[in-house]
Design an enzyme around this catalytic site. Structure first.
Site, PDB file in Angstrom:
ATOM      1  N   TYR A   1     111.634 -49.592   5.453  1.00  8.93           N
ATOM      2  CA  TYR A   1     112.703 -50.027   6.371  1.00  8.93           C
ATOM      3  C   TYR A   1     112.622 -51.538   6.618  1.00  8.93           C
ATOM      4  O   TYR A   1     113.638 -52.243   6.555  1.00  8.93           O
ATOM      5  CB  TYR A   1     112.559 -49.251   7.681  1.00  8.93           C
ATOM      6  CG  TYR A   1     113.635 -49.507   8.705  1.00  8.93           C
ATOM      7  CD1 TYR A   1     114.897 -48.921   8.584  1.00  8.93           C
ATOM      8  CD2 TYR A   1     113.389 -50.312   9.811  1.00  8.93           C
ATOM      9  CE1 TYR A   1     115.881 -49.149   9.537  1.00  8.93           C
ATOM     10  CE2 TYR A   1     114.358 -50.543  10.769  1.00  8.93           C
ATOM     11  CZ  TYR A   1     115.607 -49.954  10.627  1.00  8.93           C
ATOM     12  OH  TYR A   1     116.585 -50.177  11.583  1.00  8.93           O
TER      13      TYR A   1
ATOM     14  N   LYS B   1     115.422 -54.344   5.722  1.00  6.40           N
ATOM     15  CA  LYS B   1     116.063 -55.168   6.766  1.00  6.40           C
ATOM     16  C   LYS B   1     115.736 -56.659   6.593  1.00  6.40           C
ATOM     17  O   LYS B   1     116.541 -57.512   6.980  1.00  6.40           O
ATOM     18  CB  LYS B   1     115.652 -54.672   8.151  1.00  6.40           C
ATOM     19  CG  LYS B   1     116.171 -53.259   8.470  1.00  6.40           C
ATOM     20  CD  LYS B   1     117.690 -53.213   8.471  1.00  6.40           C
ATOM     21  CE  LYS B   1     118.239 -51.873   8.934  1.00  6.40           C
ATOM     22  NZ  LYS B   1     119.712 -51.839   8.944  1.00  6.40           N
TER      23      LYS B   1
END
Ligand code: NAD
Length: 246
Positions: free
Chosen positions: A154, A158
């Site tokens: 993640y 991002k």
């Protein structure tokens, strides 16, 4: 404030995306409530917008699918003749410690969170370049800025969104297109609801304002970045995290 603007919000059937869709519509934009599988929830967001006097349509596709994103952007452009705002909000988590992380969990998170953003920007940028106007807002995260144990996939996705935002901002600036990212901290949604209580308690201790944020906090920032009040802001990553990362 956004009268006559057409906005696409990806992953808008719930959480932050639904709030962004409602906020942009309340400010006068015609909103494409994009979703993947949750038709009933997307229809409910559309209905709520319409009940409040706004205009919305729904559109389903997987943002990780390059061709499907091309179809979506083509279809919206054909219907309205212009696309003024793109909010890349769709995202997933598949948390786990790095040494045990499955390859498919790494790939899936990158495919949705990072490539999904690229796919939509890739096709909308051509339209916005012709218009010589447009606003693109990408949802990053504090995890992409500061990293987070248990979120290697993640955080990487991002952080990638931040690089993508800055490159797109540089490339598209000459055509009067603003590209920015927002980096939320812990916001109360289904995504954070699933976190164990002890993780939530630890998280609150790291937030100077001492509480999780609300979806409205993110939606208000996105609405500002989508408006002409933000015409001179591009390539930025703006935190909405209660002071968690500064
Ligand atoms: P959520 O899980 O409630 O909503 C995400 C939405 O994205 C869902 O509607 C889901 O169906 C959609 N989606 C997922 N994969 C998709 C795909 N492949 N194609 C199309 N749609 C897809 O999450 P949320 O908390 O509302 O988060 C919204 C965004 O904000 C995400 O990008 C997330 O990473 C980011 N964010 C959230 C937080 C938080 O604390 N909630 C913090 C930082 C960043």
């Amino acid at each position: 404030m956004l009268k006559d603007k057409v906005a696409i919000v990806t992953g808008a059937s719930r959480g932050i995306g639904a709030e962004i869709a409602k906020t942009l519509a309340a400010k006068g934009a015609t909103v494409v409530v994009h979703y993947r599988g949750s038709k009933e929830k997307a229809d409910a967001v559309k209905k709520e917008i319409e009940d409040n006097g706004g205009t919305a349509v729904t559109y389903a596709c997987d943002v990780a699918d390059f061709k499907a994103c091309e179809e979506m952007i083509k279809s919206v452009s054909k219907e309205y003749g212009h696309i003024d705002i793109l909010v890349n909000n769709a995202g997933i988590t598949k948390d786990g410690l790095l040494m045990a992380m499955k390859e498919e969990d790494f790939d899936a998170v990158i495919a949705t969170n990072l490539k999904g953003c690229f796919n939509c920007i890739r096709f909308v940028s051509r339209i916005m370049m012709k218009q010589k106007a447009g606003k693109i807002i990408n949802l990053s995260s504090v995890s992409g800025v500061a990293g987070n144990a248990g979120q290697a996939n993640y955080s990487a996705s991002k952080a990638g969104v931040i690089g993508l935002t800055k490159s797109a901002a540089r490339e598209l600036a000459a055509r009067n297109i603003n590209v920015n990212a927002v980096a939320p901290g812990f916001i109360c949604t289904d995504m954070t609801d699933v976190l164990p209580e002890n993780v939530k308690e630890d998280a609150v201790k790291q937030i100077p304002l001492g509480r999780f944020g609300k979806t409205e906090n993110v939606a208000d920032l996105v609405a500002f970045l989508a408006s002409e009040q933000a015409d001179y802001i591009t390539g930025q990553v703006i935190h909405v995290d209660g002071g968690m990362v500064m």
